[in-house]
Design a protein around this motif. Sequence first.
Motif, PDB file in Angstrom:
ATOM      1  N   UNK A   1       5.024  -3.379   5.076  1.00 60.69           N
ATOM      2  CA  UNK A   1       5.813  -4.590   5.946  1.00 60.69           C
ATOM      3  C   UNK A   1       5.339  -4.207   7.262  1.00 60.69           C
ATOM      4  N   UNK A   2       5.050  -2.985   7.677  1.00 58.82           N
ATOM      5  CA  UNK A   2       4.559  -3.020   9.354  1.00 58.82           C
ATOM      6  C   UNK A   2       3.334  -3.453   9.171  1.00 58.82           C
ATOM      7  N   UNK A   3       2.675  -2.980   8.354  1.00 62.27           N
ATOM      8  CA  UNK A   3       1.122  -3.388   8.317  1.00 62.27           C
ATOM      9  C   UNK A   3       0.810  -4.916   8.376  1.00 62.27           C
ATOM     10  N   UNK A   4       1.694  -5.244   7.254  1.00 65.43           N
ATOM     11  CA  UNK A   4       1.686  -6.827   7.224  1.00 65.43           C
ATOM     12  C   UNK A   4       2.315  -7.588   8.544  1.00 65.43           C
ATOM     13  N   UNK A   5       3.229  -6.984   9.285  1.00 66.59           N
ATOM     14  CA  UNK A   5       3.610  -7.714  10.494  1.00 66.59           C
ATOM     15  C   UNK A   5       2.605  -7.270  11.409  1.00 66.59           C
ATOM     16  N   UNK A   6       1.810  -6.300  11.624  1.00 67.34           N
ATOM     17  CA  UNK A   6       0.672  -5.576  12.535  1.00 67.34           C
ATOM     18  C   UNK A   6      -0.355  -6.903  12.335  1.00 67.34           C
ATOM     19  N   UNK A   7      -0.638  -7.158  10.892  1.00 68.10           N
ATOM     20  CA  UNK A   7      -1.648  -8.178  10.774  1.00 68.10           C
ATOM     21  C   UNK A   7      -1.255  -9.601  10.906  1.00 68.10           C
TER      22      UNK A   7
END
Lengths: 133, 133
Positions: free
Chosen positions: B46-52
Amino acid sequence: MLKLSKKVEYGLIAIRHIASLGNQISTVKEIAERYNIPNELLAKVMQKLAKGKVIYSYQGSLGGYTLARAADQISIMDVIHVIEGTQPAIAECLGKIEHTCSVYDNCTIKNPLEKIQYNLEQVFSSMKVSEIV
Amino acid sequence: MLKLSKKVEYGLIAIRHIASLGNQISTVKEIAERYNIPNELLAKVMQKLAKGKVIYSYQGSLGGYTLARAADQISIMDVIHVIEGTQPAIAECLGKIEHTCSVYDNCTIKNPLEKIQYNLEQVFSSMKVSEIV
DNA sequence: AACATATCCGACTGGAAAAGTCCTATTTAT
DNA sequence: ATAAATAGGACTTTTCCAGTCGGATATGTT
């Protein structure tokens, strides 16, 4: 992720090599040296391709391999299937009878994955080893 | 071989979950429990999806995630790219500047692989997370 | 018959990548 | 203050793949 295995790569290279020589008999040694592929590994790949009737094998001295059919009749999918022993599956839940995935029952992406799967199969089945861009 | 990573699977599940709730704010805990996914692992996804910028994050108590755009505007490729950090490549020789493959110079399947690659990218880019079979 | 050169095939090993865990910091509503 | 959430680095475990090894079988040549 989403990588072809080396085995499949080597198989494709070998098939194209044999085809390029007009389907003359070729040996593992010859192909492995020519393309700098580990001999033993390529040998196993060829054995699987032979078992899967993609190529013919000739044992004994002067033995080797020829294609079982023209390169434009061999799809990428054929090679993957024969070498890997299964259809390629983008997720373990696809194409199995046993469903061992912990998420399975609650999984909301099974159907979408199947659609992706189907599209990938189309790509691999429609492409023949003979095709060059 | 040719499998999507668990991270990508979990990401797709999470996005579809949030979309199914009409883009209400959802938490990692809630999604992980609902689908039986390891909490910590989903959290990183989720953190990566948010960062992206595929999803928005809200910190603090009552925090969580919502979609950054409608599910029919999020392609499978977006999710893969953001989570994996790279385009998917079916062979290491593709999409790199450094060519570390031992076969590279003699490789006869580079071009065919590129064609396969291109077709796969088409499949993943054209499919949106919202699509259900 | 002996030898050289092939394929055949199962078992094993090492290493890299994926999956999962742990711990701590930060943010924010109550 | 406290509780509940995200942020994120470091670590361990597991799994899979590439490659190796050893020996068996087949066959043309001498």
